[in-house]
Motif scaffolding. Structure first.
Motif, short mmCIF file in Angstrom:
data_model
loop_
_atom_site.label_atom_id
_atom_site.label_comp_id
_atom_site.label_asym_id
_atom_site.label_seq_id
_atom_site.Cartn_x
_atom_site.Cartn_y
_atom_site.Cartn_z
N MET A 1 109.31 110.48 85.79
CA MET A 1 109.47 111.32 86.97
C MET A 1 109.86 112.73 86.58
N ARG A 2 110.74 112.84 85.57
CA ARG A 2 111.23 114.15 85.15
C ARG A 2 110.12 114.97 84.48
N LYS A 3 109.23 114.29 83.71
CA LYS A 3 108.12 114.99 83.08
C LYS A 3 107.14 115.51 84.11
N GLU A 4 106.87 114.70 85.15
CA GLU A 4 105.94 115.14 86.20
C GLU A 4 106.50 116.34 86.95
N LEU A 5 107.78 116.33 87.19
CA LEU A 5 108.42 117.45 87.89
C LEU A 5 108.35 118.71 87.03
N GLY A 6 108.58 118.58 85.75
CA GLY A 6 108.48 119.71 84.84
C GLY A 6 107.06 120.25 84.76
N LEU A 7 106.08 119.33 84.70
CA LEU A 7 104.68 119.74 84.67
C LEU A 7 104.28 120.44 85.96
N PHE A 8 104.75 119.93 87.08
CA PHE A 8 104.47 120.57 88.37
C PHE A 8 105.07 121.97 88.42
N PHE B 1 105.75 123.90 85.87
CA PHE B 1 104.99 124.74 84.95
C PHE B 1 103.68 125.19 85.57
N LEU B 2 102.95 124.27 86.20
CA LEU B 2 101.68 124.62 86.84
C LEU B 2 101.89 125.60 87.99
N ALA B 3 102.95 125.40 88.77
CA ALA B 3 103.24 126.33 89.85
C ALA B 3 103.54 127.72 89.30
N PHE B 4 104.26 127.79 88.20
CA PHE B 4 104.58 129.08 87.59
C PHE B 4 103.32 129.75 87.05
N VAL B 5 102.44 128.98 86.42
CA VAL B 5 101.18 129.53 85.90
C VAL B 5 100.31 130.04 87.05
N LEU B 6 100.25 129.29 88.14
CA LEU B 6 99.48 129.74 89.31
C LEU B 6 100.07 131.02 89.88
N PHE B 7 101.39 131.10 89.91
CA PHE B 7 102.05 132.31 90.39
C PHE B 7 101.69 133.50 89.51
N LEU B 8 101.68 133.30 88.19
CA LEU B 8 101.32 134.39 87.28
C LEU B 8 99.87 134.82 87.48
#
Length: 91
Positions: free
Chosen positions: A1-8, A10-17
């Motif tokens: 669960m913690r890895k999925e939250l971290g991946l989410f 990260f992806l949200a941050f990349v999309l923001f960039l």
């Protein structure tokens, strides 16, 4: 669960960039070019200054410059107070 939250996250941050990079203005295109023309045309008659930069810094943005100087003075005072040596060496 913690890895999925971290991946989410990260992806949200990349999309923001990517969204921020896409929404950037082309290089060399000023955001408000009409203000530049106004200052150049009216600086001498409104501020009585031959230098446009001086009239902008001290006349049009005087309070902003005063605030910046206050922040700089406060920062320098804080650093000097933090680095002040209390007490002397005992002999």
């Amino acid at each position: 669960m913690r890895k999925e939250l971290g991946l989410f996250a990260f992806l949200a941050f990349v999309l923001f960039l990517f969204a921020a990079a896409i929404s950037l203005r082309p290089f060399g295109e000023p955001p408000h070019a009409e203000m530049d023309s106004y200052f150049i045309e009216h600086a001498q008659e409104e501020a009585s200054a031959n230098n446009v930069v001086t009239s902008v810094v001290f006349d049009y943005r005087g309070f902003d410059t005063l605030g910046e100087a206050t922040v700089l003075f406060t920062a320098v005072s804080g650093v000097l107070m933090a680095l002040r040596h209390y007490g002397g060496k005992e002999k």
